[in-house]
Motif scaffolding. Structure first.
Motif, PDB file in Angstrom:
ATOM      1  N   ARG A 146       0.120  -1.983  -8.567  1.00  0.00           N
ATOM      2  CA  ARG A 146       0.768  -0.865  -9.254  1.00  0.00           C
ATOM      3  C   ARG A 146       0.420  -0.816 -10.746  1.00  0.00           C
ATOM      4  O   ARG A 146       0.630   0.188 -11.410  1.00  0.00           O
ATOM      5  CB  ARG A 146       2.276  -0.934  -9.074  1.00  0.00           C
ATOM      6  CG  ARG A 146       2.967  -2.069  -9.817  1.00  0.00           C
ATOM      7  CD  ARG A 146       4.461  -2.026  -9.573  1.00  0.00           C
ATOM      8  NE  ARG A 146       5.160  -3.001 -10.388  1.00  0.00           N
ATOM      9  CZ  ARG A 146       6.472  -3.184 -10.322  1.00  0.00           C
ATOM     10  NH1 ARG A 146       7.191  -2.475  -9.477  1.00  0.00           N
ATOM     11  NH2 ARG A 146       7.052  -4.074 -11.087  1.00  0.00           N
ATOM     12  N   ASP A 147      -0.089  -1.949 -11.283  1.00  0.00           N
ATOM     13  CA  ASP A 147      -0.487  -1.956 -12.686  1.00  0.00           C
ATOM     14  C   ASP A 147      -1.819  -1.253 -12.918  1.00  0.00           C
ATOM     15  O   ASP A 147      -2.078  -0.724 -13.995  1.00  0.00           O
ATOM     16  CB  ASP A 147      -0.660  -3.396 -13.194  1.00  0.00           C
ATOM     17  CG  ASP A 147       0.629  -4.185 -13.216  1.00  0.00           C
ATOM     18  OD1 ASP A 147       1.672  -3.576 -13.515  1.00  0.00           O
ATOM     19  OD2 ASP A 147       0.575  -5.380 -12.936  1.00  0.00           O
ATOM     20  N   LEU A 148      -2.696  -1.306 -11.917  1.00  0.00           N
ATOM     21  CA  LEU A 148      -4.089  -0.964 -12.137  1.00  0.00           C
ATOM     22  C   LEU A 148      -4.284   0.466 -12.625  1.00  0.00           C
ATOM     23  O   LEU A 148      -5.168   0.737 -13.439  1.00  0.00           O
ATOM     24  CB  LEU A 148      -4.888  -1.203 -10.851  1.00  0.00           C
ATOM     25  CG  LEU A 148      -4.952  -2.673 -10.408  1.00  0.00           C
ATOM     26  CD1 LEU A 148      -5.636  -2.792  -9.061  1.00  0.00           C
ATOM     27  CD2 LEU A 148      -5.666  -3.515 -11.452  1.00  0.00           C
ATOM     28  N   SER A 149      -3.463   1.384 -12.147  1.00  0.00           N
ATOM     29  CA  SER A 149      -3.616   2.780 -12.566  1.00  0.00           C
ATOM     30  C   SER A 149      -3.206   2.975 -14.020  1.00  0.00           C
ATOM     31  O   SER A 149      -3.556   3.988 -14.628  1.00  0.00           O
ATOM     32  CB  SER A 149      -2.790   3.693 -11.654  1.00  0.00           C
ATOM     33  OG  SER A 149      -1.411   3.350 -11.726  1.00  0.00           O
ATOM     34  N   ASP A 150      -2.474   2.003 -14.590  1.00  0.00           N
ATOM     35  CA  ASP A 150      -2.022   2.131 -15.971  1.00  0.00           C
ATOM     36  C   ASP A 150      -3.061   1.664 -16.986  1.00  0.00           C
ATOM     37  O   ASP A 150      -2.945   1.961 -18.175  1.00  0.00           O
ATOM     38  CB  ASP A 150      -0.748   1.295 -16.188  1.00  0.00           C
ATOM     39  CG  ASP A 150       0.424   1.790 -15.349  1.00  0.00           C
ATOM     40  OD1 ASP A 150       0.410   2.982 -14.999  1.00  0.00           O
ATOM     41  OD2 ASP A 150       1.317   0.987 -15.061  1.00  0.00           O
ATOM     42  N   ASP A 197     -11.492   2.880 -14.852  1.00  0.00           N
ATOM     43  CA  ASP A 197     -10.320   2.779 -13.998  1.00  0.00           C
ATOM     44  C   ASP A 197     -10.003   1.317 -13.706  1.00  0.00           C
ATOM     45  O   ASP A 197     -10.910   0.492 -13.521  1.00  0.00           O
ATOM     46  CB  ASP A 197     -10.585   3.514 -12.690  1.00  0.00           C
ATOM     47  CG  ASP A 197      -9.385   3.486 -11.751  1.00  0.00           C
ATOM     48  OD1 ASP A 197      -8.457   4.262 -11.967  1.00  0.00           O
ATOM     49  OD2 ASP A 197      -9.393   2.649 -10.832  1.00  0.00           O
ATOM     50  N   GLY A 198      -8.741   0.998 -13.658  1.00  0.00           N
ATOM     51  CA  GLY A 198      -8.330  -0.379 -13.433  1.00  0.00           C
ATOM     52  C   GLY A 198      -8.820  -0.944 -12.118  1.00  0.00           C
ATOM     53  O   GLY A 198      -9.131  -2.130 -12.014  1.00  0.00           O
ATOM     54  N   ARG A 199      -8.914  -0.107 -11.098  1.00  0.00           N
ATOM     55  CA  ARG A 199      -9.388  -0.601  -9.797  1.00  0.00           C
ATOM     56  C   ARG A 199     -10.853  -0.999  -9.870  1.00  0.00           C
ATOM     57  O   ARG A 199     -11.286  -1.943  -9.198  1.00  0.00           O
ATOM     58  CB  ARG A 199      -9.152   0.460  -8.727  1.00  0.00           C
ATOM     59  CG  ARG A 199      -7.675   0.701  -8.449  1.00  0.00           C
ATOM     60  CD  ARG A 199      -7.446   1.801  -7.438  1.00  0.00           C
ATOM     61  NE  ARG A 199      -6.025   2.014  -7.191  1.00  0.00           N
ATOM     62  CZ  ARG A 199      -5.224   2.719  -7.978  1.00  0.00           C
ATOM     63  NH1 ARG A 199      -5.715   3.290  -9.077  1.00  0.00           N
ATOM     64  NH2 ARG A 199      -3.944   2.859  -7.700  1.00  0.00           N
ATOM     65  N   GLU A 200     -11.642  -0.285 -10.676  1.00  0.00           N
ATOM     66  CA  GLU A 200     -13.040  -0.669 -10.865  1.00  0.00           C
ATOM     67  C   GLU A 200     -13.120  -2.019 -11.554  1.00  0.00           C
ATOM     68  O   GLU A 200     -13.951  -2.871 -11.205  1.00  0.00           O
ATOM     69  CB  GLU A 200     -13.777   0.383 -11.694  1.00  0.00           C
ATOM     70  CG  GLU A 200     -13.985   1.708 -10.991  1.00  0.00           C
ATOM     71  CD  GLU A 200     -14.765   2.674 -11.861  1.00  0.00           C
ATOM     72  OE1 GLU A 200     -15.731   2.244 -12.537  1.00  0.00           O
ATOM     73  OE2 GLU A 200     -14.394   3.866 -11.897  1.00  0.00           O
TER      74      GLU A 200
END
Length: 367
Positions: A12-16, A46-49
């Motif tokens: 849930r942090d990654l999108s921030d 992007d945090g997921r990247e």
């Protein structure tokens, strides 16, 4: 210390993360002016990247107010990004993230943490200097990964806003020049029959596998190693050099430099031996018979094996200066290059028997 805990990023942090990074743009604009269309104003990654890359992401706060992204390069850990929301700065969050990142990288076995930054912006190099980072000399050799990072920054035009520098924080104390001098004074290696101490396979750059059994092949070198996929600048079309199939290093020096058995594999050499590797003892085209009369045979080639940027990242600049210097070069302390001439299976503990090439026939001038 702040009450914002530092922890590994959660889903849930990654999108921030991108929003946190983008929030710092006004700080740069206040100093550098309008950055419309500039690389510094490009949308953040992007945090997921970030999380998908080798390395880790740490987050401060819940909800997140800052993060640190550390990538694992081919020789060391690299602080790719540190960002804190401006309204939460000067609360120790950035420092807490740096310390947590350094601790985690050290636990992963890395000896240093690097970064690139602006030399003169107060929240860039001066901040990192207060947190244990030192500027890397411009003439120090760089690894391929570091050169790629610098090339990307140049393409983006980041230098137009100020001098960009590399900085390094040492995570493990490296051996000093004095310690290396003292060590080499005690060196007494077997000359004719040595011992294979370790077999290390590199399936891909940056990864190591310590093997109980290795298979040497005339075409592939150490089977499963990435030698055959590594580009070589001095060969046509960058093909791998067959005279560099294997790297062989003195096991005693690997132990001394690594200071921890878990770090010995970082040297990057496939074979670690207890044997005198000096030019005087092993002239080019000497054979090393490993594992008995029916075992594998490798031959020492003429290609030099020198310390480089990776060696500095793993073991320090003093170590590279030493192995490349007047004590190290004649002894081949960085190691030697070899190729397989007879396939076979090799295991730690195998004997390594030296068979030297015939001495050149004496010339008879005037006969």
């Amino acid at each position: 210390m702040t009450d914002h805990a530092v922890r590994p990023a959660r889903a849930r942090d990654l999108s921030d993360l991108a929003a946190i990074e983008d929030s710092g743009l006004p700080m740069f604009e206040a100093v550098l002016g309008d950055l419309t269309g500039d690389a510094l104003a490009s949308p953040a990654v992007d945090g997921r990247e970030r999380a998908a890359e080798p390395g880790f992401v740490l987050v401060a706060g819940d909800p997140a107010v800052g993060f640190a992204h550390v990538r694992f390069l081919d020789a060391h850990a690299h602080l790719d990004q540190l960002s804190v929301r401006p309204e939460h700065m000067r609360q120790g969050i950035g420092t807490a993230l740096v310390e947590a990142a350094a601790e985690r990288a050290a636990l992963k076995g890395h000896g240093s943490l690097t970064l690139t930054t602006y030399a003169d912006l107060p929240w860039n190099a001066p901040f990192y200097a207060r947190n244990g980072f030192v500027e890397v000399a411009a003439d120090e050799p760089r690894t391929a990964s570091q050169l790629a990072i610098s090339a990307t920054e140049e393409e983006l035009g980041l230098e137009k806003h100020g001098r960009r520098i590399w900085m390094r924080r040492v995570l493990r104390a490296h051996r000093t020049a004095a310690e290396l001098d003292a060590w080499v004074a005690t060196l007494d290696s077997p000359r004719d029959v040595g011992t294979l101490r370790a077999v290390v396979r590199r399936p891909v750059p940056g990864q190591r596998e310590v093997l109980e059994v290795g298979h040497l092949d005339v075409t592939a070198g150490l089977v499963g190693d990435s030698w055959s996929t590594r580009a070589t600048r001095h060969m046509p079309e960058g093909r791998p050099d067959p005279d560099m199939q294997l790297n062989v290093m003195h096991h005693g020096l690997v132990q001394f430099l690594a200071q921890d058995p878990e770090r010995e594999q970082l040297a990057g050499d496939q074979l670690h031996v207890d044997l005198d590797l000096s030019h005087a003892n092993l002239p080019a085209w000497s054979e090393l018979h490993i594992g008995g009369p029916d075992g594998a045979v490798i031959v020492v080639t003429e290609v030099p094996h020198n310390g480089c940027g990776k060696f500095i990242a793993r073991f320090g600049k003093d170590a590279m200066t030493f192995v490349n210097g007047p004590e190290g070069k004649p002894r081949r302390l960085r190691g030697l290059c070899a190729k397989v001439v007879r396939p076979g299976t090799v295991r730690p503990g195998d004997e390594v028997v030296v068979v030297r090439p015939p001495a050149p026939a004496a010339s008879h001038v005037g006969e």
